[in-house]
Scaffold this active site. Sequence first.
Site, PDB file in Angstrom:
ATOM      1  N   ASP A 104      45.931  33.107  42.253  1.00 60.28           N
ATOM      2  CA  ASP A 104      45.791  33.984  41.080  1.00 60.28           C
ATOM      3  C   ASP A 104      45.128  35.298  41.456  1.00 60.28           C
ATOM      4  O   ASP A 104      44.058  35.313  42.064  1.00 60.28           O
ATOM      5  CB  ASP A 104      44.973  33.287  39.991  1.00 60.28           C
ATOM      6  CG  ASP A 104      45.734  32.141  39.371  1.00 60.28           C
ATOM      7  OD1 ASP A 104      46.579  32.391  38.517  1.00 60.28           O
ATOM      8  OD2 ASP A 104      45.503  30.982  39.791  1.00 60.28           O
TER       9      ASP A 104
ATOM     10  N   ASP B 284      44.973  33.187  48.678  1.00 55.58           N
ATOM     11  CA  ASP B 284      44.561  32.736  47.349  1.00 55.58           C
ATOM     12  C   ASP B 284      45.787  32.923  46.432  1.00 55.58           C
ATOM     13  O   ASP B 284      46.741  33.625  46.806  1.00 55.58           O
ATOM     14  CB  ASP B 284      43.379  33.635  46.922  1.00 55.58           C
ATOM     15  CG  ASP B 284      42.999  33.483  45.477  1.00 55.58           C
ATOM     16  OD1 ASP B 284      42.799  32.337  45.045  1.00 55.58           O
ATOM     17  OD2 ASP B 284      42.899  34.507  44.774  1.00 55.58           O
TER      18      ASP B 284
ATOM     19  N   ASP C 135      41.047  37.341  45.874  1.00 54.88           N
ATOM     20  CA  ASP C 135      40.417  38.266  44.913  1.00 54.88           C
ATOM     21  C   ASP C 135      39.228  37.643  44.216  1.00 54.88           C
ATOM     22  O   ASP C 135      38.529  38.295  43.451  1.00 54.88           O
ATOM     23  CB  ASP C 135      41.421  38.659  43.818  1.00 54.88           C
ATOM     24  CG  ASP C 135      41.625  37.523  42.833  1.00 54.88           C
ATOM     25  OD1 ASP C 135      41.822  36.377  43.298  1.00 54.88           O
ATOM     26  OD2 ASP C 135      41.555  37.764  41.614  1.00 54.88           O
TER      27      ASP C 135
HETATM   28  O1  LIG Z   1      41.519  30.488  43.373  1.00 53.16           O
HETATM   29  P1  LIG Z   1      42.539  31.060  42.445  1.00 53.16           P
HETATM   30  O2  LIG Z   1      43.947  30.668  42.795  1.00 53.16           O
HETATM   31  O3  LIG Z   1      42.400  32.556  42.299  1.00 53.16           O
HETATM   32  O4  LIG Z   1      42.205  30.391  41.041  1.00 53.16           O
HETATM   33  C1  LIG Z   1      41.086  30.839  40.258  1.00 53.16           C
HETATM   34  C2  LIG Z   1      41.387  30.590  38.799  1.00 53.16           C
HETATM   35  O5  LIG Z   1      42.697  31.154  38.591  1.00 53.16           O
HETATM   36  C3  LIG Z   1      43.294  30.973  37.314  1.00 53.16           C
HETATM   37  O6  LIG Z   1      42.614  31.749  36.337  1.00 53.16           O
HETATM   38  C4  LIG Z   1      42.718  33.140  36.547  1.00 53.16           C
HETATM   39  O7  LIG Z   1      44.113  33.539  36.412  1.00 53.16           O
HETATM   40  C5  LIG Z   1      44.657  33.335  35.088  1.00 53.16           C
HETATM   41  C6  LIG Z   1      46.138  33.718  35.140  1.00 53.16           C
HETATM   42  O8  LIG Z   1      46.326  35.019  35.600  1.00 53.16           O
HETATM   43  C7  LIG Z   1      43.870  34.177  34.070  1.00 53.16           C
HETATM   44  O9  LIG Z   1      44.382  33.976  32.763  1.00 53.16           O
HETATM   45  C8  LIG Z   1      42.388  33.757  34.128  1.00 53.16           C
HETATM   46  O10 LIG Z   1      41.641  34.592  33.268  1.00 53.16           O
HETATM   47  C9  LIG Z   1      41.856  33.891  35.549  1.00 53.16           C
HETATM   48  O11 LIG Z   1      40.524  33.405  35.639  1.00 53.16           O
HETATM   49  C10 LIG Z   1      43.315  29.510  36.954  1.00 53.16           C
HETATM   50  O12 LIG Z   1      43.855  29.351  35.658  1.00 53.16           O
HETATM   51  C11 LIG Z   1      41.932  28.885  37.060  1.00 53.16           C
HETATM   52  O13 LIG Z   1      42.000  27.517  36.795  1.00 53.16           O
HETATM   53  C12 LIG Z   1      41.429  29.092  38.491  1.00 53.16           C
HETATM   54  O14 LIG Z   1      40.129  28.545  38.622  1.00 53.16           O
END
Ligand SMILES: O=P(O)(O)OC[C@H]1O[C@H](O[C@H]2O[C@H](CO)[C@@H](O)[C@H](O)[C@H]2O)[C@H](O)[C@@H](O)[C@@H]1O
Length: 365
Positions: A116, A114, A306
């Site tokens: 983020d 993954d 995560d």
């Molecule tokens: O599947 P992932 O790669 O984990 O993506 C899930 C979401 O990730 C991002 O948002 C998350 O990370 C951001 C940066 O650290 C943070 O600001 C936010 O609060 C988190 O939810 C991404 O921007 C989303 O579009 C994804 O769905």
Amino acid sequence: MTKQKVVVGEAKSGMDMAMTVVPKALFTTEMKKPPLMQGGYITISKKKLLHDLEINGGTRINAWVESMRASSPTSHRKSTRDQTSWMDRHPSALNVFDEITNASKGKQIVMFLDYDGTLSPIVDDPDRAYMSDAMRATVRKLAGCFPTAIVSGRCRDKVYNFVKLAELYYAGSHGMDIKGPSKGSKYKKSPPSVLCQPASEFLPMIDEVYGLLMEKTKSTPGAKVENNKFCLSVHFRCVDEKKWTELAAQVRSVLKDYPKLRLSQGRKVLEIRPTIKWDKGKALEFLLESLGYANCTDVFPIYIGDDRTDEDAFKVLRKRGQGFGILVSKIPKDTSASYSLQEPSEVMEFLQRLVDWKRCSLMMR
Ligand SMILES: O=P(O)(O)OC[C@H]1O[C@H](O[C@H]2O[C@H](CO)[C@@H](O)[C@H](O)[C@H]2O)[C@H](O)[C@@H](O)[C@@H]1O
């Protein structure tokens, strides 16, 4: 570059998860029947939660907001005993490293990562969620040892621009946009091709809803709508908690006219996607099949994530009885993963150890 505040220890509630966790302190009289107690958590059955959070018809906005609050870091103070028993059930992948590599002997490891919160720390601004050069170098080495895929909720181009490694597989939009390596890797030498876009018919709808959400939420300071091509994210990390009800109502007012879209929740984000039966678990299966491991018994997939959406992949691995999932979390969470790692720095250490182990085993042949 502005320095981003890195977020540590954060819970996540899942509107579409089987059992969701709501901190006791947030249990209000809104929830009429007393939920079940499990350890330090209150759990609410899927049926009840789905009813509460249903987009169309009689949805109680308070239930949305409860769920949004449940992802607040301050709301999850676990006792040492909870933490210890959770760690007994989901030991650190670093502590059981030999156990893991022994289980993989004679099998082809395939890595799924993954983005983020796994390869990059969680920060306030989603557009600045950079991964470190050290992490990139480690992932590059990893891809030299094992077929490696990035599986993210973000759109594929965006996650590629963060990772910048052409030798990987990428599954963006929660697995709804999959593409093989654009650069020859030893696992894929054919020219670049889009492998799978199961939600392409939803593109016009997603674009339309993106425009509506942008317009609707612009009066809420801090709200950010992200277009992830086949899905959308409405971020509330920078929205004052007093405004969460307003934001939830804005989102619901748009989604009520789109029954073919569903809502789930990640880390301070409302995620909107098509109701098709496709998720990160299906993407994992598709990628294994593309790599020629569909019915093989000698494949060992390792999925590290995560996010609540990563649970679909963890479940697939459990069902297949192959490989295992590793949840990146500092706090106990309901999970189908077998092991845990606390944060991206530990993920990097684990990946480096896999690289060293693989190189060492090749030398000993
Ligand atoms: O599947 P992932 O790669 O984990 O993506 C899930 C979401 O990730 C991002 O948002 C998350 O990370 C951001 C940066 O650290 C943070 O600001 C936010 O609060 C988190 O939810 C991404 O921007 C989303 O579009 C994804 O769905």
